[in-house]
Design a protein around this motif. Structure first.
Motif, PDB file in Angstrom:
ATOM      1  N   UNK A 216       0.875  -1.174   0.000  1.00  0.00           N
ATOM      2  CA  UNK A 216       0.000   0.000   0.000  1.00  0.00           C
ATOM      3  C   UNK A 216       0.911   1.222   0.000  1.00  0.00           C
ATOM      4  N   UNK A 217       1.111   1.827  -1.159  1.00  0.00           N
ATOM      5  CA  UNK A 217       2.087   2.908  -1.303  1.00  0.00           C
ATOM      6  C   UNK A 217       1.774   4.110  -0.420  1.00  0.00           C
TER       7      UNK A 217
ATOM      8  N   UNK B 157       5.357   8.687  -5.485  1.00  0.00           N
ATOM      9  CA  UNK B 157       6.363   9.653  -5.028  1.00  0.00           C
ATOM     10  C   UNK B 157       6.216   9.958  -3.540  1.00  0.00           C
ATOM     11  N   UNK B 158       7.374  10.137  -2.876  1.00  0.00           N
ATOM     12  CA  UNK B 158       7.435  10.512  -1.459  1.00  0.00           C
ATOM     13  C   UNK B 158       8.486  11.601  -1.268  1.00  0.00           C
ATOM     14  N   UNK B 159       8.363  12.335  -0.168  1.00  0.00           N
ATOM     15  CA  UNK B 159       9.297  13.422   0.145  1.00  0.00           C
ATOM     16  C   UNK B 159       9.607  13.409   1.635  1.00  0.00           C
ATOM     17  N   UNK B 160      10.848  13.725   1.987  1.00  0.00           N
ATOM     18  CA  UNK B 160      11.190  13.953   3.387  1.00  0.00           C
ATOM     19  C   UNK B 160      12.424  14.848   3.476  1.00  0.00           C
ATOM     20  N   UNK B 161      12.713  15.308   4.683  1.00  0.00           N
ATOM     21  CA  UNK B 161      13.856  16.199   4.922  1.00  0.00           C
ATOM     22  C   UNK B 161      14.914  15.510   5.772  1.00  0.00           C
ATOM     23  N   UNK B 162      16.165  15.903   5.535  1.00  0.00           N
ATOM     24  CA  UNK B 162      17.294  15.536   6.391  1.00  0.00           C
ATOM     25  C   UNK B 162      18.003  16.844   6.743  1.00  0.00           C
TER      26      UNK B 162
ATOM     27  N   UNK C  26       0.352   9.619  -6.649  1.00  0.00           N
ATOM     28  CA  UNK C  26       0.511   8.792  -7.838  1.00  0.00           C
ATOM     29  C   UNK C  26       0.504   9.695  -9.060  1.00  0.00           C
ATOM     30  N   UNK C  27       1.529   9.573  -9.884  1.00  0.00           N
ATOM     31  CA  UNK C  27       1.722  10.510 -10.986  1.00  0.00           C
ATOM     32  C   UNK C  27       1.927   9.772 -12.290  1.00  0.00           C
TER      33      UNK C  27
END
Length: 212
Positions: free
Chosen positions: A101-102, A188-193, A208-209
């Motif tokens: 499950x994305x 697609x996913x996004x996060x910060x470091x 979803x793209x």
């Protein structure tokens, strides 16, 4: 295993019922026979299928997960933590047709704040443009935090990662995907470091793209 002292019939050698007698360096021993390995139950088979699915899916992201789950390790490795989460929360379907499950996939978990996505543009030649906005700057929301993106192509079973491609303060990033992704549906996913690499935000699902 028990040590056996000679009785009236001497040391035992060979099998008697479920006991085996043997002598090692002049000392007689009795031991129980090992039980045969039982066939796995259907529940165990299903769990192994799920584990293989999750482990195989996450393995290409080992470097990202090592950073993304670093504060949660304890006695477990970062990958152990990630696999455990996805087994419990992100596996869908019925045996033997399990899937991911994305929307529930999480590649990093931390205290840095996330941004909210304003717009995702699918441009020509497999280019994505993602725009976001931020809360006011704070210890958990620094302009120098680095934005990471993870793109997964289910049709090709391939990940593409973009690490540190933009700063939080840029409020947008342009991602050039492989040309053979054109026409495919991607996740697609996004996060910060943070700048030091020792703190992260919890990853967010961008969506979803369809790649143009």
């Amino acid at each position: 295993m028990a040590r056996y002292k000679n009785g009236i019939n001497g040391p035992v050698s060979g099998k008697i019922g479920n006991v085996v007698g043997a002598t090692c360096r002049g000392v007689a021993y009795l031991r129980s026979m090992s039980e045969g390995t039982a066939a796995p139950t259907q529940k165990q088979i299903n769990q192994r299928l799920k584990f293989a699915l999750v482990m195989g899916w996450l393995k290409p992201l080992l470097n990202i997960i090592n950073i993304g789950y670093q504060i949660l390790t304890g006695y477990k490795t970062s990958m152990n933590r990630a696999v455990s989460y996805h087994l419990k929360e992100a596996v869908t379907g019925n045996a033997p047709d399990y899937g991911i499950d994305f929307k529930k996939a999480i590649f990093s978990r931390g205290e840095l704040l996330t941004s909210w996505i304003l717009e995702v543009l699918c441009l020509v030649n497999a280019v994505l443009k993602i725009k976001w906005d931020n809360l006011p700057a704070s210890a958990f929301n620094n302009d120098k935090d680095k934005a990471n993106f993870i793109i997964y192509n289910p049709a090709k079973e391939a990940f593409v990662t973009f690490e540190g491609v933009a700063l939080r303060s840029d409020k947008e990033a342009v991602l050039e995907l492989p040309e053979d992704f054109m026409g495919d549906v991607v996740q697609a996913w996004m996060h910060y470091v943070n700048a030091e690499g020792n703190a992260v935000s919890t990853s967010v699902y961008v969506g979803e793209l369809v790649v143009a």
